[in-house]
Design an enzyme around this catalytic site. Structure first.
Site, short mmCIF file in Angstrom:
data_model
loop_
_atom_site.label_atom_id
_atom_site.label_comp_id
_atom_site.label_asym_id
_atom_site.label_seq_id
_atom_site.Cartn_x
_atom_site.Cartn_y
_atom_site.Cartn_z
N LYS A 23 -10.72 0.82 5.41
CA LYS A 23 -9.31 1.31 5.41
C LYS A 23 -9.12 2.08 4.23
CE LYS A 23 -5.16 -1.53 4.26
NZ LYS A 23 -4.59 -2.73 4.16
N SER B 142 -1.78 -8.88 5.50
CA SER B 142 -2.18 -7.54 6.17
C SER B 142 -3.64 -7.49 6.75
CB SER B 142 -2.32 -6.45 5.11
OG SER B 142 -0.97 -6.04 4.56
N SER C 42 -1.07 -4.38 6.92
CA SER C 42 -1.10 -2.74 6.70
C SER C 42 -2.60 -2.33 7.14
CB SER C 42 -1.07 -2.79 5.28
OG SER C 42 -1.96 -3.34 4.24
#
Lengths: 431, 431
Positions: free
Chosen positions: A78, A171, A147
């Site tokens: 990420k 997330s 996210s």
């Protein structure tokens, strides 16, 4: 019977092949790069990917003598997690072109174990709500969740077997569920967060997105800095399962409700004692508690960006998080933090009566629309309580899109969570 | 009566003058720079200081309309805390020349409040034990303490009124005590740590080093991201004082023992009920608990440096921290973490019977020798328990060097700690 394509191998299967000489890290990387090239135009899971750099990493592994726990496994990272050889932009134009000078701990441990960092996956802005470019792999009109949007979509689209996300509310669990993956949120504090952008440290953890429980367990060993992998988890039947509808049940989609009921029935049929678990009233205001802690901390954590780049922060983030976060007094924050600590201890007590809790992973299937990433509420309780949780990709909804169910165990029982997850998957012939 | 030199003003005194137009930020900065130029060759508190950059900051403040809570206050920043306009090297040649791309949250908040970042103060290697170049301001053959060596020495030598340190065992309290300063370790979790190198996150906090309780309270308001300063603390008499000799009493110097007894007597005479507090046996093994948590986390937090620069890490750090940290299993770490959580809750209970605990800040005066920074044990208990503590510079030893006494209150009672600190100082005519 035709073998599945190489890019569909799980991390554990890859390691067995690379360490026994059946496949090279380079061949593995190339297979995933090819599949990424095919799928990426529609999915847009990657914020940064440099095939040459990927091949270089793989070739270095093939030349080396070491045989790491993740030997030759392609991993997505990420883009709020620092990488020394790739940009890290935290989902915001404010940090465009930023290249950290060192790897985050989790990245350094991944590399030490022979993992191949394929690239940086798309994050929402500062791992918050304002979405990036990623679309759901099965329907480009739907969000992949967030996210950890790119990590969920990349694993869901079979681009990589493993990806690192983070979780401050839902997330990791939510995008994993939307994309038909296993998503694991560890006991808070287990994985070091050095080099991971802090959203709200009191709640933040890494999150793992994978295609098998075995892979989650393997990557956990790596991220704990263990020298050798823990033994593979063995399916274990829990004695007492609590089905927790939570205060969000009313807004839960029918398909998710059905998934929970179906899973509960299967667990009962499988021999577990399954009962309804209603949380005490102290959990009712958990959204406010979560909002205070996460916004107070987030707004202070962005002090430099607020000083220098306020206008470049999205309106969504300014209005929904930063203004509110700055408006909370320290006393309001501290009260929320104290309340969260009480809830954590209460949850410890609840787990004296239950071995595992079954609860929704998300509201339903990945919703239509690319301006938001879905409701985060369904993980808030467990995030606040620092408990480990796993979403299992066992169901689907009216649009044939994945629906996950979430298992939660007491803090520190992560290994047990894996074992119960395996058992639960086995009930559906999926382990 | 001659006024004291400008560089001896406290932060609160400076703010009263800058905001009322009695002195400019530039004049203030120049006064401190001049004093630094005089003292620095002997003390070597600064890892980086650029007078031009300091003057630029001060001039910008003088031109601006804002009147911040720290308007024109010169502040020293420990060199494990990121600054976008100055290098940050974490006390190691591995990161020589590194310039972070953003300010740490605490630095950004300091600047937002009108503080002038004077430079980066010397840290031991990675805020651990291997010392930097700094010497004690009153005796160059003695250590200033560590790991916040430069911050302690800079405030002690009157170079700046305020400095930021950090604490993972005793890294703020000890150098503050050695250098005759107030040193404050906040309740764990109160101050955001974004941009501060993590030694061991379960224990790390910022630490403030100052020359008055009022200044500590003022800087606390800034670092909490408050919009206005909290009212100045008012001296408050505690009802119940527990004198805690701890298991380290045997190795405590006579002068420190005398300081504790003298402070206890004064507090009793002042009207507090002062009794001995013996901690339960569960606290006996606290050094082992601390060692496991701090080493396990530290060794993983340095994963990138271990991967790429192992030979450039000092032998002290490799042998005493990293090898041991890597050798601990996750289960050993988790047991220690669980034990620390129990101790924290036990400490909460202890504070039902005591309002404040009086205990040594350090073994004694700053010891001779520059190869070490003094024993850290004396803060270990309170660091593990996440309680706020303050060292008060009320005593001196046989070599006329400062000796501090440490006050500790329950978690979240930081404001009360300030009030009791003021009262205690008042007993000695020093408030």
């Amino acid at each position: 019977m035709s073998e599945k394509p190489i890019y569909e191998l799980t991390a554990s299967e890859i390691v067995r092949r690379t360490t026994s000489g059946k496949i090279t890290a380079e061949a593995m990387a190339r297979a995933c790069l090819d599949h990424i090239a095919e799928r990426e135009p529609a999915v847009q899971a990657w914020h940064y990917i440099d095939p040459d750099l990927v091949i270089q990493q793989a070739q270095a592994l093939d030349r080396g003598a070491a045989q790491g726990m993740l030997q030759g496994v392609p991993v997505g990272i990420k883009d709020i997690i620092d990488t020394a050889d790739m940009p890290t932009e935290y989902g915001t134009p404010i940090h465009a072109g930023h290249r950290p000078h060192i790897d985050a701990t989790c990245v350094a441990l991944t590399r030490r174990a022979g993992g191949v960092v394929m690239g940086k996956t798309v994050s929402t802005e500062f791992a918050n709500r304002h979405p990036g470019k990623t679309r759901h792999p099965m329907d480009p009109l739907r969000t992949p969740g967030g996210s950890s949007s790119g990590s969920g979509a990349a694993v869901g689209a079979r681009m990589v077997p493993l990806a690192l996300g983070t979780q401050t509310s839902g997330s990791t669990i939510r995008p994993a569920a939307y994309n038909g993956c296993f998503g694991y949120r560890p006991t808070w504090g287990d994985f070091r967060m050095v080099g991971v952008m802090e959203a709200a440290g009191s709640l933040d953890t890494l999150g793992l997105i994978a295609r098998s429980v075995e892979d989650v367990a393997l990557y956990r060993s790596v991220l704990l800095g263990q020298k050798t992998a823990s033994p593979d988890p063995v399916a274990t039947k829990p004695r007492r399962v609590g089905v927790c509808h939570t205060q969000f049940w009313e807004k839960t989609d029918e398909a998710t409700k059905a998934a929970i009921e179906s899973c509960a029935q299967a667990m009962s049929k499988g021999g577990a004692k399954v009962t309804d678990l209603k949380l005490p009233a102290s959990f009712d205001a958990i959204d406010e508690t979560h909002q205070r802690i996460s916004s107070f901390e987030f707004a202070r954590n962005r002090a430099w960006e607020i000083n220098h780049h306020y206008a470049e922060i999205s309106e969504t983030l300014r209005e929904n998080r930063i203004k509110q976060g700055l408006a909370y007094t320290f006393e309001e924050y501290r009260d929320a933090r104290d309340h969260s600590e009480k809830l954590k201890l209460q949850m410890d007590d609840i787990f004296k009566d239950y071995d595992v809790i079954l609860t929704p992973s998300a509201q339903g299937e990945a919703p239509l629309g690319l301006n938001a990433t879905g409701a985060h509420d369904f993980s808030t309780i467990w995030t606040i309580c620092h408990t480990p949780s796993m979403t299992l990709p066992l169901f689907s909804g009216p649009n044939k899109l994945p629906i996950g169910v979430q298992l939660v165990t007491r803090r520190d029982a992560d290994r047990y969570l894996f074992e119960v997850s395996l058992w639960t998957c086995g009930l559906f012939g999926k382990a």
